[in-house]
Design an enzyme around this catalytic site. Sequence first.
Site, PDB file in Angstrom:
ATOM      1  N   ILE A  13       0.845  -1.204   0.000  1.00 41.53           N
ATOM      2  CA  ILE A  13       0.000   0.000   0.000  1.00 41.53           C
ATOM      3  C   ILE A  13       0.879   1.252   0.000  1.00 41.53           C
ATOM      4  O   ILE A  13       0.617   2.225  -0.714  1.00 41.53           O
ATOM      5  CB  ILE A  13      -0.941  -0.007   1.226  1.00 41.53           C
ATOM      6  N   THR A 131      -6.051  -1.117  10.269  1.00 38.95           N
ATOM      7  CA  THR A 131      -6.850  -2.172   9.629  1.00 38.95           C
ATOM      8  C   THR A 131      -8.201  -2.364  10.310  1.00 38.95           C
ATOM      9  O   THR A 131      -8.348  -2.076  11.505  1.00 38.95           O
ATOM     10  CB  THR A 131      -6.055  -3.503   9.701  1.00 38.95           C
ATOM     11  N   ASP A 132      -9.157  -2.900   9.567  1.00 37.75           N
ATOM     12  CA  ASP A 132     -10.463  -3.223  10.169  1.00 37.75           C
ATOM     13  C   ASP A 132     -10.360  -4.445  11.087  1.00 37.75           C
ATOM     14  O   ASP A 132     -11.288  -4.737  11.832  1.00 37.75           O
ATOM     15  CB  ASP A 132     -11.525  -3.453   9.086  1.00 37.75           C
ATOM     16  N   GLU A 133      -9.220  -5.170  11.019  1.00 37.77           N
ATOM     17  CA  GLU A 133      -9.111  -6.406  11.805  1.00 37.77           C
ATOM     18  C   GLU A 133      -9.092  -6.131  13.309  1.00 37.77           C
ATOM     19  O   GLU A 133      -9.320  -7.028  14.108  1.00 37.77           O
ATOM     20  CB  GLU A 133      -7.879  -7.216  11.365  1.00 37.77           C
ATOM     21  N   TYR A 156      -1.323 -10.213  14.865  1.00 42.47           N
ATOM     22  CA  TYR A 156      -1.275  -9.053  13.965  1.00 42.47           C
ATOM     23  C   TYR A 156      -2.316  -8.007  14.378  1.00 42.47           C
ATOM     24  O   TYR A 156      -1.983  -6.847  14.623  1.00 42.47           O
ATOM     25  CB  TYR A 156      -1.510  -9.484  12.509  1.00 42.47           C
ATOM     26  N   LYS A 160      -1.876  -4.173  15.935  1.00 40.33           N
ATOM     27  CA  LYS A 160      -2.398  -2.957  15.292  1.00 40.33           C
ATOM     28  C   LYS A 160      -3.386  -2.250  16.240  1.00 40.33           C
ATOM     29  O   LYS A 160      -3.414  -1.024  16.314  1.00 40.33           O
ATOM     30  CB  LYS A 160      -3.091  -3.288  13.967  1.00 40.33           C
TER      31      LYS A 160
HETATM   32  P1  NAD Z   1       3.436  -4.656   3.514  1.00 40.38           P
HETATM   33  O1  NAD Z   1       3.804  -5.795   4.382  1.00 40.38           O
HETATM   34  O2  NAD Z   1       3.278  -4.882   2.049  1.00 40.38           O
HETATM   35  O3  NAD Z   1       4.522  -3.493   3.681  1.00 40.38           O
HETATM   36  C1  NAD Z   1       5.026  -3.100   4.909  1.00 40.38           C
HETATM   37  C2  NAD Z   1       6.247  -2.230   4.666  1.00 40.38           C
HETATM   38  O4  NAD Z   1       6.758  -1.816   5.947  1.00 40.38           O
HETATM   39  C3  NAD Z   1       7.380  -2.939   3.927  1.00 40.38           C
HETATM   40  O5  NAD Z   1       7.898  -2.117   2.923  1.00 40.38           O
HETATM   41  C4  NAD Z   1       8.415  -3.186   5.027  1.00 40.38           C
HETATM   42  O6  NAD Z   1       9.755  -3.214   4.542  1.00 40.38           O
HETATM   43  C5  NAD Z   1       8.175  -1.991   5.950  1.00 40.38           C
HETATM   44  N1  NAD Z   1       8.604  -2.272   7.317  1.00 40.38           N
HETATM   45  C6  NAD Z   1       8.330  -3.376   8.067  1.00 40.38           C
HETATM   46  N2  NAD Z   1       8.947  -3.290   9.262  1.00 40.38           N
HETATM   47  C7  NAD Z   1       9.593  -2.101   9.284  1.00 40.38           C
HETATM   48  C8  NAD Z   1      10.399  -1.452  10.262  1.00 40.38           C
HETATM   49  N3  NAD Z   1      10.645  -2.008  11.441  1.00 40.38           N
HETATM   50  N4  NAD Z   1      10.892  -0.233   9.967  1.00 40.38           N
HETATM   51  C9  NAD Z   1      10.655   0.341   8.761  1.00 40.38           C
HETATM   52  N5  NAD Z   1       9.928  -0.246   7.791  1.00 40.38           N
HETATM   53  C10 NAD Z   1       9.394  -1.450   8.053  1.00 40.38           C
HETATM   54  O7  NAD Z   1       2.122  -4.051   4.155  1.00 40.38           O
HETATM   55  P2  NAD Z   1       0.855  -3.393   3.453  1.00 40.38           P
HETATM   56  O8  NAD Z   1      -0.102  -4.461   3.108  1.00 40.38           O
HETATM   57  O9  NAD Z   1       1.302  -2.429   2.421  1.00 40.38           O
HETATM   58  O10 NAD Z   1       0.240  -2.588   4.692  1.00 40.38           O
HETATM   59  C11 NAD Z   1       0.658  -1.269   4.987  1.00 40.38           C
HETATM   60  C12 NAD Z   1      -0.097  -0.766   6.194  1.00 40.38           C
HETATM   61  O11 NAD Z   1      -1.498  -0.794   5.938  1.00 40.38           O
HETATM   62  C13 NAD Z   1       0.120  -1.623   7.438  1.00 40.38           C
HETATM   63  O12 NAD Z   1       0.208  -0.766   8.537  1.00 40.38           O
HETATM   64  C14 NAD Z   1      -1.120  -2.500   7.514  1.00 40.38           C
HETATM   65  O13 NAD Z   1      -1.407  -2.828   8.847  1.00 40.38           O
HETATM   66  C15 NAD Z   1      -2.156  -1.563   6.932  1.00 40.38           C
HETATM   67  N6  NAD Z   1      -3.305  -2.230   6.263  1.00 40.38           N
HETATM   68  C16 NAD Z   1      -3.081  -3.202   5.316  1.00 40.38           C
HETATM   69  C17 NAD Z   1      -4.184  -3.774   4.668  1.00 40.38           C
HETATM   70  C18 NAD Z   1      -3.998  -4.808   3.585  1.00 40.38           C
HETATM   71  O14 NAD Z   1      -4.989  -5.362   3.095  1.00 40.38           O
HETATM   72  N7  NAD Z   1      -2.783  -5.096   3.140  1.00 40.38           N
HETATM   73  C19 NAD Z   1      -5.482  -3.379   5.003  1.00 40.38           C
HETATM   74  C20 NAD Z   1      -5.650  -2.377   5.984  1.00 40.38           C
HETATM   75  C21 NAD Z   1      -4.550  -1.802   6.599  1.00 40.38           C
HETATM   76  P1  TYD Z   2      -5.102 -12.741   3.757  1.00 43.71           P
HETATM   77  O1  TYD Z   2      -4.857 -12.300   2.354  1.00 43.71           O
HETATM   78  O2  TYD Z   2      -3.999 -13.387   4.516  1.00 43.71           O
HETATM   79  O3  TYD Z   2      -5.677 -11.465   4.524  1.00 43.71           O
HETATM   80  P2  TYD Z   2      -6.332 -11.372   6.028  1.00 43.71           P
HETATM   81  O4  TYD Z   2      -6.048 -12.613   6.748  1.00 43.71           O
HETATM   82  O5  TYD Z   2      -5.591 -10.216   6.602  1.00 43.71           O
HETATM   83  O6  TYD Z   2      -7.782 -11.116   5.806  1.00 43.71           O
HETATM   84  O7  TYD Z   2      -6.316 -13.746   3.755  1.00 43.71           O
HETATM   85  C1  TYD Z   2      -7.588 -13.415   3.214  1.00 43.71           C
HETATM   86  C2  TYD Z   2      -8.535 -14.570   3.482  1.00 43.71           C
HETATM   87  O8  TYD Z   2      -8.098 -15.703   2.734  1.00 43.71           O
HETATM   88  C3  TYD Z   2      -8.533 -15.009   4.928  1.00 43.71           C
HETATM   89  O9  TYD Z   2      -9.858 -15.417   5.298  1.00 43.71           O
HETATM   90  C4  TYD Z   2      -7.604 -16.204   4.953  1.00 43.71           C
HETATM   91  C5  TYD Z   2      -7.791 -16.824   3.584  1.00 43.71           C
HETATM   92  N1  TYD Z   2      -6.585 -17.478   3.011  1.00 43.71           N
HETATM   93  C6  TYD Z   2      -6.681 -18.783   2.514  1.00 43.71           C
HETATM   94  O10 TYD Z   2      -7.764 -19.428   2.547  1.00 43.71           O
HETATM   95  N2  TYD Z   2      -5.565 -19.355   1.994  1.00 43.71           N
HETATM   96  C7  TYD Z   2      -4.363 -18.717   1.941  1.00 43.71           C
HETATM   97  O11 TYD Z   2      -3.346 -19.301   1.469  1.00 43.71           O
HETATM   98  C8  TYD Z   2      -4.292 -17.368   2.439  1.00 43.71           C
HETATM   99  C9  TYD Z   2      -2.987 -16.614   2.413  1.00 43.71           C
HETATM  100  C10 TYD Z   2      -5.441 -16.796   2.961  1.00 43.71           C
END
Ligand code: NAD
Ligand code: TYD
Length: 350
Positions: A13, A131-133, A156, A160
């Site tokens: 993101i 996150t919504d989690e 996780y 958060k």
């Molecule tokens: P990601 O895992 O793809 O990226 C995380 C980034 O943070 C990476 O570039 C990593 O190198 C960096 N990072 C990790 N530890 C670090 C540290 N100690 N110091 C500096 N940098 C560090 O994550 P994402 O999916 O892009 O999520 C970004 C943010 O959005 C997170 O805070 C996550 O909780 C939140 N979020 C993610 C989702 C989703 O669906 N992916 C949804 C809602 C909120």
């Molecule tokens: P994920 O992408 O890990 O996101 P989150 O757990 O943060 O919602 O998983 C999305 C959904 O898919 C979750 O219900 C777990 C399920 N899942 C599988 O069934 N198989 C997989 O290999 C993964 C990674 C996730």
Amino acid sequence: MKKILITGGAGFIGSHVVRLFVNKYPDYQIFNLDKLTYAGNLANLTDVESKRNYRFIKGDIVEGEFILKLFDEHQFDGVIHLAAESHVDRSISSPMEFIFTNIVGTVNLLNAAKAIWKDNTGNKLFYHVSTDEVYGSLGDEGFFTETTAYDPHSPYSASKASSDHLVRAYHDTFGLPVVISNCSNNYGGYQFPEKLIPLFIHNIKNNKPLPVYGKGENVRDWLYVEDHAHAIDVIFHQGRKGETYNIGGNNEWKNIDLIKVLCKVMDNKLGRESGTSEKLITFVKDRAGHDLRYAIDSTKLQKELGWKPSLQFEEGIEKTVDWYLNNQEWLDNVTSGDYQKYYEKQYKER
Ligand code: NAD
Ligand code: TYD
């Protein structure tokens, strides 16, 4: 020139947020601070790396003194904090990294902002991306709103939730200008192939099993990542300080139904006979503490700040599949090294 620190900008993101801000705001200086963990990748940002208003800093938010020095040196006007350990399965197998980065790292950033901004906080902002989690799990009915009580279940989401509480505590106790957003599951290009959608695209392409946890009945609300980046832009510029905004796609899918759509799109794109990819579906042991359903009510953000998702899921998933198929080099790069070992271990453990 406004100086904005974006943490985790080399991640999924974060890279979309950095790209949006660098291109949309040429008069902002964007600093991307990232440790470059397995999930961070500078190849996510090759199109902006030479822009004059962009600068990358490699560093770890867990190192408090380094963070304080960085704030002192650059005197940031705003922070958009995305750096985190973000994968639920990894938080189950090794929670400590989540505690360090997501909790201690966030507090280091809060402390630095508090120390450097002092009382001069008029136009400053600390934006925590969450996150919504944190809200836990829903049954068949209802939605998470900004007032839903926190009830995290995974390490996780608990980390958060903890960081969200600390961000609010620094607002309430020290008057730090903060805003928080809690978003649903994102999908799109540049996502590390351990999360559901990019992992399954990768596996389908390579004729590998698709490990569906439990019966595949868990429900997630999916939002295209660029829509999330736009929401962050709107909240950063117009959000009210001290407030929380929920961001969601109004786009709920049972995992198994989403996976079947993905299989169809992949068969079509790869020119395979219809039904080929579905044969890869393998039901495996459920994730421990697996939240049943997430669903976001984003009325506040829509009404107050006029944001809404721009992309229909059908269009978003096509774009996403195209992105991974057209960026084979990126996929090869992130799935080289330890990836294979990690993934095979994960799969065997189920
Ligand atoms: P990601 O895992 O793809 O990226 C995380 C980034 O943070 C990476 O570039 C990593 O190198 C960096 N990072 C990790 N530890 C670090 C540290 N100690 N110091 C500096 N940098 C560090 O994550 P994402 O999916 O892009 O999520 C970004 C943010 O959005 C997170 O805070 C996550 O909780 C939140 N979020 C993610 C989702 C989703 O669906 N992916 C949804 C809602 C909120
Ligand atoms: P994920 O992408 O890990 O996101 P989150 O757990 O943060 O919602 O998983 C999305 C959904 O898919 C979750 O219900 C777990 C399920 N899942 C599988 O069934 N198989 C997989 O290999 C993964 C990674 C996730």
